[in-house]
Design a protein around this motif. Structure first.
Motif, PDB file in Angstrom:
ATOM      1  N   CYS A 161       0.828  -1.207   0.000  1.00 49.67           N
ATOM      2  CA  CYS A 161       0.000   0.000   0.000  1.00 49.67           C
ATOM      3  C   CYS A 161       0.864   1.259   0.000  1.00 49.67           C
ATOM      4  O   CYS A 161       0.495   2.283  -0.574  1.00 49.67           O
ATOM      5  CB  CYS A 161      -0.900   0.023   1.230  1.00 49.67           C
ATOM      6  N   CYS A 164       1.721   3.710  -2.899  1.00 45.91           N
ATOM      7  CA  CYS A 164       0.826   4.770  -3.368  1.00 45.91           C
ATOM      8  C   CYS A 164       0.286   5.657  -2.234  1.00 45.91           C
ATOM      9  O   CYS A 164      -0.123   6.775  -2.482  1.00 45.91           O
ATOM     10  CB  CYS A 164      -0.364   4.180  -4.106  1.00 45.91           C
ATOM     11  N   HIS A 165       0.230   5.114  -0.998  1.00 50.16           N
ATOM     12  CA  HIS A 165      -0.406   5.859   0.093  1.00 50.16           C
ATOM     13  C   HIS A 165       0.582   6.198   1.202  1.00 50.16           C
ATOM     14  O   HIS A 165       1.432   5.391   1.543  1.00 50.16           O
ATOM     15  CB  HIS A 165      -1.505   5.012   0.755  1.00 50.16           C
ATOM     16  N   ALA A 179      -1.789   8.508  -4.268  1.00 50.98           N
ATOM     17  CA  ALA A 179      -3.163   8.432  -3.770  1.00 50.98           C
ATOM     18  C   ALA A 179      -3.254   9.110  -2.407  1.00 50.98           C
ATOM     19  O   ALA A 179      -2.261   9.526  -1.829  1.00 50.98           O
ATOM     20  CB  ALA A 179      -3.601   6.987  -3.687  1.00 50.98           C
ATOM     21  N   LYS A 180      -4.486   9.194  -1.898  1.00 55.06           N
ATOM     22  CA  LYS A 180      -4.772   9.929  -0.664  1.00 55.06           C
ATOM     23  C   LYS A 180      -3.968   9.440   0.534  1.00 55.06           C
ATOM     24  O   LYS A 180      -3.664   8.256   0.639  1.00 55.06           O
ATOM     25  CB  LYS A 180      -6.242   9.736  -0.321  1.00 55.06           C
ATOM     26  N   ARG A 188     -12.900   8.499   8.709  1.00 53.80           N
ATOM     27  CA  ARG A 188     -13.724   8.969   7.598  1.00 53.80           C
ATOM     28  C   ARG A 188     -14.636   7.884   7.047  1.00 53.80           C
ATOM     29  O   ARG A 188     -15.789   8.126   6.740  1.00 53.80           O
ATOM     30  CB  ARG A 188     -12.837   9.517   6.477  1.00 53.80           C
ATOM     31  N   PHE A 203     -11.636   2.065  -7.126  1.00 55.23           N
ATOM     32  CA  PHE A 203     -10.867   3.068  -7.857  1.00 55.23           C
ATOM     33  C   PHE A 203      -9.988   2.360  -8.882  1.00 55.23           C
ATOM     34  O   PHE A 203      -9.143   1.554  -8.504  1.00 55.23           O
ATOM     35  CB  PHE A 203      -9.987   3.872  -6.907  1.00 55.23           C
ATOM     36  N   MET A 206      -6.304   1.915  -8.301  1.00 59.02           N
ATOM     37  CA  MET A 206      -5.917   0.980  -7.244  1.00 59.02           C
ATOM     38  C   MET A 206      -6.237  -0.455  -7.650  1.00 59.02           C
ATOM     39  O   MET A 206      -5.407  -1.349  -7.486  1.00 59.02           O
ATOM     40  CB  MET A 206      -6.631   1.347  -5.948  1.00 59.02           C
ATOM     41  N   TYR A 210      -4.015  -4.661  -8.461  1.00 56.45           N
ATOM     42  CA  TYR A 210      -4.302  -6.008  -7.946  1.00 56.45           C
ATOM     43  C   TYR A 210      -5.231  -6.731  -8.906  1.00 56.45           C
ATOM     44  O   TYR A 210      -6.353  -7.070  -8.537  1.00 56.45           O
ATOM     45  CB  TYR A 210      -4.950  -5.923  -6.560  1.00 56.45           C
TER      46      TYR A 210
HETATM   47  C1  HEC Z   1      -1.258   1.608  -7.443  1.00 52.52           C
HETATM   48  C2  HEC Z   1      -1.565   2.527  -6.400  1.00 52.52           C
HETATM   49  C3  HEC Z   1      -2.328   2.036  -5.179  1.00 52.52           C
HETATM   50  C4  HEC Z   1      -2.005   0.996  -4.345  1.00 52.52           C
HETATM   51  C5  HEC Z   1      -0.832   0.037  -4.454  1.00 52.52           C
HETATM   52  C6  HEC Z   1      -3.001   1.011  -3.291  1.00 52.52           C
HETATM   53  N1  HEC Z   1      -3.913   2.026  -3.494  1.00 52.52           N
HETATM   54 FE1  HEC Z   1      -5.462   2.528  -2.294  1.00 52.52          FE
HETATM   55  N2  HEC Z   1      -6.045   3.959  -3.596  1.00 52.52           N
HETATM   56  C7  HEC Z   1      -5.378   4.295  -4.751  1.00 52.52           C
HETATM   57  C8  HEC Z   1      -6.122   5.355  -5.436  1.00 52.52           C
HETATM   58  C9  HEC Z   1      -5.729   6.027  -6.728  1.00 52.52           C
HETATM   59  C10 HEC Z   1      -7.257   5.614  -4.642  1.00 52.52           C
HETATM   60  C11 HEC Z   1      -8.407   6.609  -4.955  1.00 52.52           C
HETATM   61  C12 HEC Z   1      -8.471   7.766  -4.068  1.00 52.52           C
HETATM   62  C13 HEC Z   1      -7.315   8.685  -4.251  1.00 52.52           C
HETATM   63  O1  HEC Z   1      -7.135   9.257  -5.325  1.00 52.52           O
HETATM   64  O2  HEC Z   1      -6.531   8.795  -3.317  1.00 52.52           O
HETATM   65  C14 HEC Z   1      -7.159   4.740  -3.470  1.00 52.52           C
HETATM   66  C15 HEC Z   1      -8.071   4.765  -2.429  1.00 52.52           C
HETATM   67  C16 HEC Z   1      -7.937   4.018  -1.268  1.00 52.52           C
HETATM   68  C17 HEC Z   1      -8.788   4.147  -0.101  1.00 52.52           C
HETATM   69  C18 HEC Z   1      -9.944   5.129   0.061  1.00 52.52           C
HETATM   70  C19 HEC Z   1      -9.327   6.428   0.466  1.00 52.52           C
HETATM   71  C20 HEC Z   1     -10.321   7.521   0.774  1.00 52.52           C
HETATM   72  O3  HEC Z   1      -9.980   8.345   1.609  1.00 52.52           O
HETATM   73  O4  HEC Z   1     -11.385   7.565   0.172  1.00 52.52           O
HETATM   74  C21 HEC Z   1      -8.324   3.254   0.823  1.00 52.52           C
HETATM   75  C22 HEC Z   1      -8.887   2.976   2.198  1.00 52.52           C
HETATM   76  C23 HEC Z   1      -7.179   2.572   0.240  1.00 52.52           C
HETATM   77  N3  HEC Z   1      -6.972   3.073  -1.027  1.00 52.52           N
HETATM   78  C24 HEC Z   1      -6.433   1.598   0.886  1.00 52.52           C
HETATM   79  C25 HEC Z   1      -5.371   0.921   0.312  1.00 52.52           C
HETATM   80  C26 HEC Z   1      -4.655  -0.163   0.964  1.00 52.52           C
HETATM   81  C27 HEC Z   1      -4.930  -0.668   2.361  1.00 52.52           C
HETATM   82  C28 HEC Z   1      -3.710  -0.604   0.075  1.00 52.52           C
HETATM   83  C29 HEC Z   1      -2.754  -1.781   0.242  1.00 52.52           C
HETATM   84  C30 HEC Z   1      -3.375  -3.073   0.375  1.00 52.52           C
HETATM   85  C31 HEC Z   1      -3.816   0.229  -1.110  1.00 52.52           C
HETATM   86  N4  HEC Z   1      -4.838   1.137  -0.938  1.00 52.52           N
HETATM   87  C32 HEC Z   1      -2.994   0.113  -2.224  1.00 52.52           C
HETATM   88  C33 HEC Z   1      -4.194   3.752  -5.212  1.00 52.52           C
HETATM   89  C34 HEC Z   1      -3.534   2.670  -4.645  1.00 52.52           C
END
Ligand code: HEC
Ligand code: HEC
Length: 285
Positions: A161, A164-165, A179-180, A188, A203, A206, A210
């Motif tokens: 995660c 990106c986060h 990402a956020k 939230r 999204f 994201m 996977y």
């Molecule tokens: C390839 C990039 C990528 C990866 C890797 C990724 N995400 Fe995301 N995720 C995003 C994007 C893009 C969004 C859409 C919202 C934004 O623009 O931030 C998002 C949104 C989310 C949100 C909602 C956020 C909100 O405030 O609405 C959560 C929760 C989240 N991700 C959790 C995870 C978790 C836990 C992992 C690991 C298992 C993960 N993500 C891996 C790209 C990614």
């Protein structure tokens, strides 16, 4: 007569095939995108239960809202504004669907709503990873941290995660900015919302990371527990702002280097090397 009958059979087969296709597409899209945040007749998740929404709202409203909910909220539409307020101002993401695709999704919702033909069989539509609730959170936050940072690989082989986060947690290095920031995502979106999103990311950026493989239920609860902990302790964290630190240490480094160069330079001989010999020669005349 016979030919006419055959034609009828073929036509009706064709039509039911087309209808089944339409139904399938609605179901496919709903389960790909909407199910992370909505159930049909199985209670509220991140967004409202969509059972019977085709009766509550006009088709025109649904077409606009599902394509871009925030633009409807911004027009001041009272229903959209009230929903947005009620659901903690969580914006429903935009969808680049055609009208036809949205109609198919609505048809799928209608047929699985109470009274619809699909309702009896399913007993509600909810995330495939099981219904998430805010009570049944039994994750291991420290394992969740390792999964989040990539110290332990995800079973589906996808990226961690943190690529990106970011989260503000002193134990964790600064994460990606694609990402956020997820520091307070637990407040939230609540446990149900966070788990639903991790289990079935709505999204594209994201979910494409996977492809076809979602995380295991245990991994989802562990990561959610880690995000809850991060949210709980966020006020005590230093918050590492590498952006500024990096800039400052870069500047310090540059100054130190300049001083060293200056030192080396001041010890070097001024003027030409032969000047000294030349002067001595002059004197000796
Ligand atoms: C390839 C990039 C990528 C990866 C890797 C990724 N995400 Fe995301 N995720 C995003 C994007 C893009 C969004 C859409 C919202 C934004 O623009 O931030 C998002 C949104 C989310 C949100 C909602 C956020 C909100 O405030 O609405 C959560 C929760 C989240 N991700 C959790 C995870 C978790 C836990 C992992 C690991 C298992 C993960 N993500 C891996 C790209 C990614
Ligand atoms: C990231 C979570 C999320 C996803 C994914 C999502 N929604 Fe929503 N949806 C919400 C939230 C939250 C609301 C409440 C309104 C708001 O906050 O803007 C909502 C509201 C709605 C409403 C209005 C409900 C009512 O009672 O009038 C409809 C209809 C709807 N969503 C349909 C969909 C469809 C169809 C999809 C899939 C294409 C989808 N949503 C995907 C979060 C989501």
């Amino acid at each position: 007569m016979k030919i006419q009958f055959k034609c009828m059979v073929i036509l009706s087969l064709f039509l039911s095939g087309v209808m089944a296709l339409g139904q399938d597409e609605g179901e496919k899209l709903f389960k790909q995108v909407c199910v992370a945040c909505h159930t049909i007749n199985d209670g509220k998740l991140v967004g409202p239960d969509l059972a019977g929404v085709h009766l509550r709202r006009s088709e025109e409203w649904l077409l606009k809202f599902i394509r871009s909910s925030q633009s409807v909220v911004q027009t001041g539409d009272p229903v959209a504004v009230a929903l947005f307020e009620e659901f903690n101002k969580i914006p429903m993401p935009d969808n680049a669907f055609t009208e036809d695709q949205i109609r198919k999704i609505i048809a799928y919702i209608a047929s699985n709503s109470p009274g619809g033909p699909g309702a009896a069989g399913t007993g509600g539509v909810s995330p495939a990873t099981g219904k998430f609730s805010n009570q049944s959170l039994q994750g291991d936050a420290s394992n969740g941290e390792k999964l989040f940072t990539g110290n332990v690989r995800l079973s589906n082989g996808g990226p961690s995660c943190i690529s990106c986060h970011n989260v503000k947690n002193d134990k964790v290095i600064t994460g990606g900015i694609l990402a956020k920031d997820l520091t307070d995502v637990y407040t939230r979106l609540t446990a149900a919302g966070v788990q639903a999103i991790i289990g079935n990311p709505p999204f594209p950026a994201m979910s494409q990371a996977y492809p076809g493989k979602s995380l295991q239920a245990q991994e989802i609860s562990d990561i959610t527990a880690f995000l809850k902990l991060t949210d709980d302790i966020k006020k005590n964290q230093e918050g590492t702002n590498y952006g500024l630190t990096l800039l400052l240490s870069g500047l310090c480094g540059a100054v130190v280097l300049l001083l060293i160069f200056k030192g080396i330079h001041s010890r070097s001989k001024r003027g030409s090397i032969n000047q000294h010999i030349y002067d001595r020669q002059l004197k000796s005349i």
